[in-house]
Scaffold this motif. Sequence first.
Motif, PDB file in Angstrom:
ATOM      1  N   PRO A 123      64.443  42.633  67.128  1.00 37.50           N
ATOM      2  CA  PRO A 123      63.188  41.977  67.526  1.00 37.50           C
ATOM      3  C   PRO A 123      62.929  42.155  69.020  1.00 37.50           C
ATOM      4  O   PRO A 123      63.864  42.337  69.809  1.00 37.50           O
ATOM      5  CB  PRO A 123      63.434  40.508  67.194  1.00 37.50           C
ATOM      6  CG  PRO A 123      64.535  40.509  66.190  1.00 37.50           C
ATOM      7  CD  PRO A 123      65.379  41.717  66.492  1.00 37.50           C
ATOM      8  N   ALA A 124      61.676  42.093  69.367  1.00 40.13           N
ATOM      9  CA  ALA A 124      61.287  42.265  70.773  1.00 40.13           C
ATOM     10  C   ALA A 124      62.078  41.323  71.667  1.00 40.13           C
ATOM     11  O   ALA A 124      62.279  40.160  71.345  1.00 40.13           O
ATOM     12  CB  ALA A 124      59.792  42.014  70.935  1.00 40.13           C
ATOM     13  N   GLY A 125      62.544  41.879  72.752  1.00 38.79           N
ATOM     14  CA  GLY A 125      63.285  41.103  73.737  1.00 38.79           C
ATOM     15  C   GLY A 125      62.671  41.287  75.102  1.00 38.79           C
ATOM     16  O   GLY A 125      61.541  41.757  75.236  1.00 38.79           O
ATOM     17  N   GLY A 126      63.427  40.980  76.104  1.00 38.07           N
ATOM     18  CA  GLY A 126      62.913  41.039  77.454  1.00 38.07           C
ATOM     19  C   GLY A 126      62.956  42.405  78.105  1.00 38.07           C
ATOM     20  O   GLY A 126      62.378  42.590  79.166  1.00 38.07           O
ATOM     21  N   ASP A 127      63.636  43.376  77.509  1.00 33.37           N
ATOM     22  CA  ASP A 127      63.778  44.694  78.146  1.00 33.37           C
ATOM     23  C   ASP A 127      62.608  45.595  77.763  1.00 33.37           C
ATOM     24  O   ASP A 127      62.507  46.036  76.614  1.00 33.37           O
ATOM     25  CB  ASP A 127      65.100  45.333  77.730  1.00 33.37           C
ATOM     26  CG  ASP A 127      65.402  46.607  78.480  1.00 33.37           C
ATOM     27  OD1 ASP A 127      64.486  47.166  79.136  1.00 33.37           O
ATOM     28  OD2 ASP A 127      66.561  47.058  78.430  1.00 33.37           O
ATOM     29  N   PRO A 128      61.723  45.898  78.703  1.00 34.37           N
ATOM     30  CA  PRO A 128      60.560  46.730  78.386  1.00 34.37           C
ATOM     31  C   PRO A 128      60.918  48.200  78.139  1.00 34.37           C
ATOM     32  O   PRO A 128      60.076  48.974  77.683  1.00 34.37           O
ATOM     33  CB  PRO A 128      59.680  46.594  79.639  1.00 34.37           C
ATOM     34  CG  PRO A 128      60.652  46.306  80.734  1.00 34.37           C
ATOM     35  CD  PRO A 128      61.759  45.497  80.105  1.00 34.37           C
ATOM     36  N   ASN A 129      62.162  48.592  78.422  1.00 33.90           N
ATOM     37  CA  ASN A 129      62.573  49.979  78.227  1.00 33.90           C
ATOM     38  C   ASN A 129      63.057  50.278  76.819  1.00 33.90           C
ATOM     39  O   ASN A 129      63.256  51.438  76.470  1.00 33.90           O
ATOM     40  CB  ASN A 129      63.686  50.335  79.223  1.00 33.90           C
ATOM     41  CG  ASN A 129      63.198  50.236  80.637  1.00 33.90           C
ATOM     42  OD1 ASN A 129      62.185  50.813  80.993  1.00 33.90           O
ATOM     43  ND2 ASN A 129      63.900  49.466  81.446  1.00 33.90           N
ATOM     44  N   VAL A 130      63.254  49.251  75.999  1.00 37.60           N
ATOM     45  CA  VAL A 130      63.734  49.452  74.637  1.00 37.60           C
ATOM     46  C   VAL A 130      62.570  49.866  73.747  1.00 37.60           C
ATOM     47  O   VAL A 130      61.551  49.170  73.664  1.00 37.60           O
ATOM     48  CB  VAL A 130      64.414  48.177  74.092  1.00 37.60           C
ATOM     49  CG1 VAL A 130      64.803  48.359  72.631  1.00 37.60           C
ATOM     50  CG2 VAL A 130      65.633  47.827  74.940  1.00 37.60           C
ATOM     51  N   VAL A 131      62.720  50.993  73.087  1.00 37.88           N
ATOM     52  CA  VAL A 131      61.688  51.528  72.201  1.00 37.88           C
ATOM     53  C   VAL A 131      61.859  50.909  70.811  1.00 37.88           C
ATOM     54  O   VAL A 131      62.962  50.889  70.266  1.00 37.88           O
ATOM     55  CB  VAL A 131      61.799  53.071  72.132  1.00 37.88           C
ATOM     56  CG1 VAL A 131      60.815  53.641  71.128  1.00 37.88           C
ATOM     57  CG2 VAL A 131      61.606  53.678  73.498  1.00 37.88           C
TER      58      VAL A 131
END
Length: 107
Positions: free
Chosen positions: A51-59
């Motif tokens: 699930p979406a987390g705080g790291d904007p670099n994770v695709v």
Amino acid sequence: MKALEKKLVHVVNFTLKPGLSAEDRKRFEAGVSSLHTIDEISIFNVGTPVPAGGDPNVVRNYDYCLLCIFTDMEAHDRYQVHPVHLNFIEQCKQYWEKVVAFDSETI
């Protein structure tokens, strides 16, 4: 420090077609999971994006991620033409919209 053995890492991200039924997704999951039976694979994993987390670099723009690690390029090449792999492609290609593969060699 112990030197790492070179390995070939094969990562495949699958984006499935929109609107697939739950049964179609189960068929895809069974097909991709069948690849673990191929002896040439040293390490095998299939997963879905976290699930979406705080790291904007994770695709997270894919539905399933396949990870296979091979001892060498020859094992990878045997995997590519293995009947189980070819059967998976034939039986499941109808479910995916996009496939992106990454092959790397450990350094």
